[in-house]
Design a protein around this motif. Structure first.
Motif, mmCIF file in Angstrom:
data_model
loop_
_atom_site.group_PDB
_atom_site.id
_atom_site.type_symbol
_atom_site.label_atom_id
_atom_site.label_comp_id
_atom_site.label_asym_id
_atom_site.label_seq_id
_atom_site.Cartn_x
_atom_site.Cartn_y
_atom_site.Cartn_z
ATOM 1 N N LYS A 70 0.834 -1.210 0.000
ATOM 2 C CA LYS A 70 0.000 0.000 0.000
ATOM 3 C C LYS A 70 0.864 1.254 0.000
ATOM 4 C CE LYS A 70 -4.184 -1.903 2.112
ATOM 5 N NZ LYS A 70 -5.171 -1.776 3.207
ATOM 6 N N ALA A 71 1.921 1.251 0.801
ATOM 7 C CA ALA A 71 2.810 2.410 0.852
ATOM 8 C C ALA A 71 3.477 2.632 -0.504
ATOM 9 C CB ALA A 71 3.862 2.232 1.933
ATOM 10 N N LEU A 72 3.863 1.550 -1.176
ATOM 11 C CA LEU A 72 4.484 1.668 -2.498
ATOM 12 C C LEU A 72 3.494 2.177 -3.544
ATOM 13 C CD1 LEU A 72 6.559 -1.660 -2.518
ATOM 14 C CD2 LEU A 72 7.465 0.668 -2.285
ATOM 15 N N ILE A 73 2.269 1.681 -3.479
ATOM 16 C CA ILE A 73 1.236 2.152 -4.414
ATOM 17 C C ILE A 73 0.957 3.635 -4.208
ATOM 18 C CG2 ILE A 73 -1.225 2.005 -4.963
ATOM 19 C CD1 ILE A 73 0.396 -0.165 -6.292
ATOM 20 N N GLU A 74 0.937 4.083 -2.954
ATOM 21 C CA GLU A 74 0.739 5.508 -2.682
ATOM 22 C C GLU A 74 1.807 6.342 -3.380
ATOM 23 O OE1 GLU A 74 0.728 5.975 1.542
ATOM 24 O OE2 GLU A 74 -1.032 4.696 1.826
ATOM 25 N N ILE A 75 3.042 5.883 -3.319
ATOM 26 C CA ILE A 75 4.148 6.619 -3.942
ATOM 27 C C ILE A 75 3.970 6.681 -5.453
ATOM 28 C CG2 ILE A 75 6.611 6.485 -4.494
ATOM 29 C CD1 ILE A 75 7.056 5.454 -1.641
ATOM 30 N N PHE A 76 3.615 5.561 -6.069
ATOM 31 C CA PHE A 76 3.566 5.497 -7.538
ATOM 32 C C PHE A 76 2.277 6.050 -8.133
ATOM 33 C CE2 PHE A 76 7.198 2.788 -6.933
ATOM 34 C CZ PHE A 76 7.930 2.923 -8.104
ATOM 35 N N THR A 77 1.231 6.219 -7.322
ATOM 36 C CA THR A 77 -0.038 6.719 -7.877
ATOM 37 C C THR A 77 -0.423 8.106 -7.370
ATOM 38 O OG1 THR A 77 -1.383 5.675 -6.138
ATOM 39 C CG2 THR A 77 -0.962 4.382 -8.135
ATOM 40 N N CYS A 78 0.156 8.542 -6.274
ATOM 41 C CA CYS A 78 -0.255 9.826 -5.684
ATOM 42 C C CYS A 78 0.857 10.873 -5.727
ATOM 43 C CB CYS A 78 -0.729 9.624 -4.250
ATOM 44 S SG CYS A 78 -2.183 8.565 -4.113
ATOM 45 N N ARG A 79 1.833 10.671 -6.587
ATOM 46 C CA ARG A 79 2.908 11.632 -6.776
ATOM 47 C C ARG A 79 3.020 11.965 -8.256
ATOM 48 N NH1 ARG A 79 2.167 10.251 -2.125
ATOM 49 N NH2 ARG A 79 3.767 9.733 -0.559
ATOM 50 N N LYS A 80 3.518 13.148 -8.562
ATOM 51 C CA LYS A 80 3.760 13.522 -9.950
ATOM 52 C C LYS A 80 4.896 12.667 -10.514
ATOM 53 C CE LYS A 80 2.349 18.355 -9.378
ATOM 54 N NZ LYS A 80 2.787 19.777 -9.458
ATOM 55 N N SER A 81 4.889 12.509 -11.840
ATOM 56 C CA SER A 81 5.930 11.706 -12.479
ATOM 57 C C SER A 81 7.326 12.257 -12.190
ATOM 58 C CB SER A 81 5.704 11.645 -13.994
ATOM 59 O OG SER A 81 4.571 10.868 -14.297
ATOM 60 N N SER A 82 7.462 13.582 -12.229
ATOM 61 C CA SER A 82 8.764 14.189 -11.947
ATOM 62 C C SER A 82 9.224 13.867 -10.537
ATOM 63 C CB SER A 82 8.687 15.704 -12.142
ATOM 64 O OG SER A 82 7.665 16.277 -11.330
ATOM 65 N N HIS A 83 8.277 13.791 -9.604
ATOM 66 C CA HIS A 83 8.585 13.452 -8.214
ATOM 67 C C HIS A 83 9.010 11.989 -8.102
ATOM 68 C CE1 HIS A 83 7.687 14.107 -3.751
ATOM 69 N NE2 HIS A 83 7.961 12.815 -3.845
ATOM 70 N N VAL A 84 8.290 11.106 -8.791
ATOM 71 C CA VAL A 84 8.614 9.676 -8.738
ATOM 72 C C VAL A 84 10.023 9.425 -9.274
ATOM 73 C CG1 VAL A 84 8.019 7.381 -9.615
ATOM 74 C CG2 VAL A 84 6.213 8.940 -8.875
ATOM 75 N N LEU A 85 10.388 10.110 -10.346
ATOM 76 C CA LEU A 85 11.729 9.943 -10.903
ATOM 77 C C LEU A 85 12.797 10.396 -9.915
ATOM 78 C CD1 LEU A 85 11.136 11.099 -14.591
ATOM 79 C CD2 LEU A 85 11.190 8.772 -13.681
ATOM 80 N N LEU A 86 12.514 11.455 -9.157
ATOM 81 C CA LEU A 86 13.449 11.920 -8.127
ATOM 82 C C LEU A 86 13.536 10.916 -6.979
ATOM 83 C CD1 LEU A 86 12.588 15.734 -7.998
ATOM 84 C CD2 LEU A 86 14.711 14.703 -8.828
ATOM 85 N N ILE A 87 12.420 10.273 -6.670
ATOM 86 C CA ILE A 87 12.413 9.233 -5.633
ATOM 87 C C ILE A 87 13.338 8.082 -6.046
ATOM 88 C CG2 ILE A 87 11.006 7.486 -4.457
ATOM 89 C CD1 ILE A 87 8.608 9.412 -4.825
ATOM 90 N N ILE A 88 13.200 7.665 -7.288
ATOM 91 C CA ILE A 88 14.020 6.560 -7.804
ATOM 92 C C ILE A 88 15.504 6.929 -7.749
ATOM 93 C CG2 ILE A 88 14.564 5.238 -9.888
ATOM 94 C CD1 ILE A 88 11.542 5.415 -10.584
ATOM 95 N N GLN A 89 15.822 8.172 -8.113
ATOM 96 C CA GLN A 89 17.215 8.637 -8.049
ATOM 97 C C GLN A 89 17.715 8.688 -6.610
ATOM 98 O OE1 GLN A 89 17.436 12.408 -10.104
ATOM 99 N NE2 GLN A 89 16.553 11.568 -11.986
ATOM 100 N N ALA A 90 16.866 9.196 -5.706
ATOM 101 C CA ALA A 90 17.253 9.296 -4.295
ATOM 102 C C ALA A 90 17.460 7.910 -3.695
ATOM 103 C CB ALA A 90 16.183 10.060 -3.516
ATOM 104 N N TYR A 91 16.625 6.952 -4.085
ATOM 105 C CA TYR A 91 16.753 5.577 -3.584
ATOM 106 C C TYR A 91 18.085 4.984 -4.017
ATOM 107 C CZ TYR A 91 15.202 0.939 -2.124
ATOM 108 O OH TYR A 91 15.092 -0.264 -1.480
ATOM 109 N N LEU A 92 18.436 5.194 -5.283
ATOM 110 C CA LEU A 92 19.701 4.677 -5.802
ATOM 111 C C LEU A 92 20.893 5.328 -5.103
ATOM 112 C CD1 LEU A 92 21.302 2.980 -7.846
ATOM 113 C CD2 LEU A 92 21.032 4.860 -9.483
ATOM 114 N N ALA A 93 20.806 6.636 -4.891
ATOM 115 C CA ALA A 93 21.911 7.365 -4.262
ATOM 116 C C ALA A 93 22.124 6.923 -2.816
ATOM 117 C CB ALA A 93 21.631 8.863 -4.316
#
Length: 317
Positions: free
Chosen positions: A95-118
């Protein structure tokens, strides 16, 4: 009158707040008194570091203060949420993962993915795909990941109507389970805003929501997963109002879920969530928090955050 008009600049204000925090460190409720947006808390963090050479975020983390969550950039915080969802317990918090991928802007999600990798030196997509045992949520999350990377901006009513009809024809318009391949294809090629419009037209065309025919319980895991995701996309405030109620009134109190939701929506749509919560359950959110949450530090933080939402000015990330 604005503080600048009074001769008291925003910089002066943040310096004053930093001094007050520094002088009051460790006193009970010393952070609750400040009515700041998350954007302003990050400014205070920068100023505190510049003035006292200490990271107030790390200081808050040392005393287990939930205020630390307000001082992170939203995409950094969501990267931490994703990590916790994947590894905090024996079961993945989809549920927490779905919230991130459905309730955030695409630009935000891409930054999340970058932050996770970093931060964690791993690709979030790879982490999700490798989850065992396999679950339909994985397929849907990967479809959304593909959609966010495509970063569609335009919204088309024509496409929404066509997708709605296609979902009907491969779903309740035939016998048996819904066509998994069609759903995943649409989810991977459409933005969240486009999908929201698709679900709107589905109800407009067929007289009921896309999720309504999935209520009867005669379907499998994939259908139940799609139903949850569609509800989340169709009306985030309604979804979050129910999620908060479940955190507070479920079989176990989900303190982490409360903090995650209230912090993530405080600068977005918390006012609307509060109204829907009270309308649906006949109780004010802050009153239920006071009634249920025993841990004083988190209870006071959550109530303060809910109370302050209506007084905050809009702040951009």
């Amino acid at each position: 009158m604005d503080t600048e008009e009074k001769g008291f600049s925003r910089t002066d204000r943040f310096e004053s707040i930093c001094k007050e925090i520094h002088d009051s460190w460790g006193k009970k409720d010393f952070l609750i008194q400040f009515t700041l947006t998350q954007f302003e808390w990050r400014k205070v963090r920068d100023m505190y570091m510049e003035t006292y050479k200490e990271d107030i975020l790390q200081l808050c983390q040392k005393i287990d203060s939930p205020f630390s969550s307000l001082m992170l950039n939203p995409f950094e915080r969501d990267a931490d949420v994703a990590r916790e969802a994947l590894y905090h317990s024996d079961t993945v918090n989809y549920k927490a993962l779905i919230e991130i991928f459905t309730c955030r802007k695409s630009s935000h999600v891409l930054l999340i993915i970058q932050a996770y990798l970093a931060k964690y030196r791993k690709h979030l997509d790879h982490e999700i795909v490798s989850i065992e045992p396999p679950h339909p949520y994985q397929k849907i999350l990967m479809a959304f990941s593909a959609s966010h990377k495509a970063h569609y901006d335009d919204i088309s009513q024509h496409i929404a109507k066509c997708d709605a009809k296609r979902l009907f024809q491969t779903g309740e318009g035939k016998l048996g389970a819904i066509d998994e391949a069609v759903v995943l294809e649409i989810f991977s090629k459409r933005s969240i805003a486009q999908l929201k419009l698709t679900f709107f037209f589905y109800k407009h065309i067929y007289g009921h929501s896309y999720t309504s025919f999935l209520k009867n319980g005669h379907f499998g895991e994939f259908e139940h997963t799609v139903r949850f995701v569609a509800k989340c996309i169709s009306s985030p405030p309604k979804y979050y109002a129910k999620a908060l109620y479940e955190c507070l009134k479920g079989t176990t109190i989900d303190d982490g879920g409360l903090v995650r939701i209230i912090v993530s929506r405080s600068d977005v749509d918390m006012d609307e969530i509060e109204k829907l919560f009270e309308k649906k359950y006949g109780m004010e959110l802050k009153n239920v928090i006071c009634e249920v949450i025993q841990e004083e530090n988190h209870r006071d933080f959550l109530v303060a955050l809910v109370n302050k939402v209506s007084t905050w000015k809009s702040a951009s990330y």
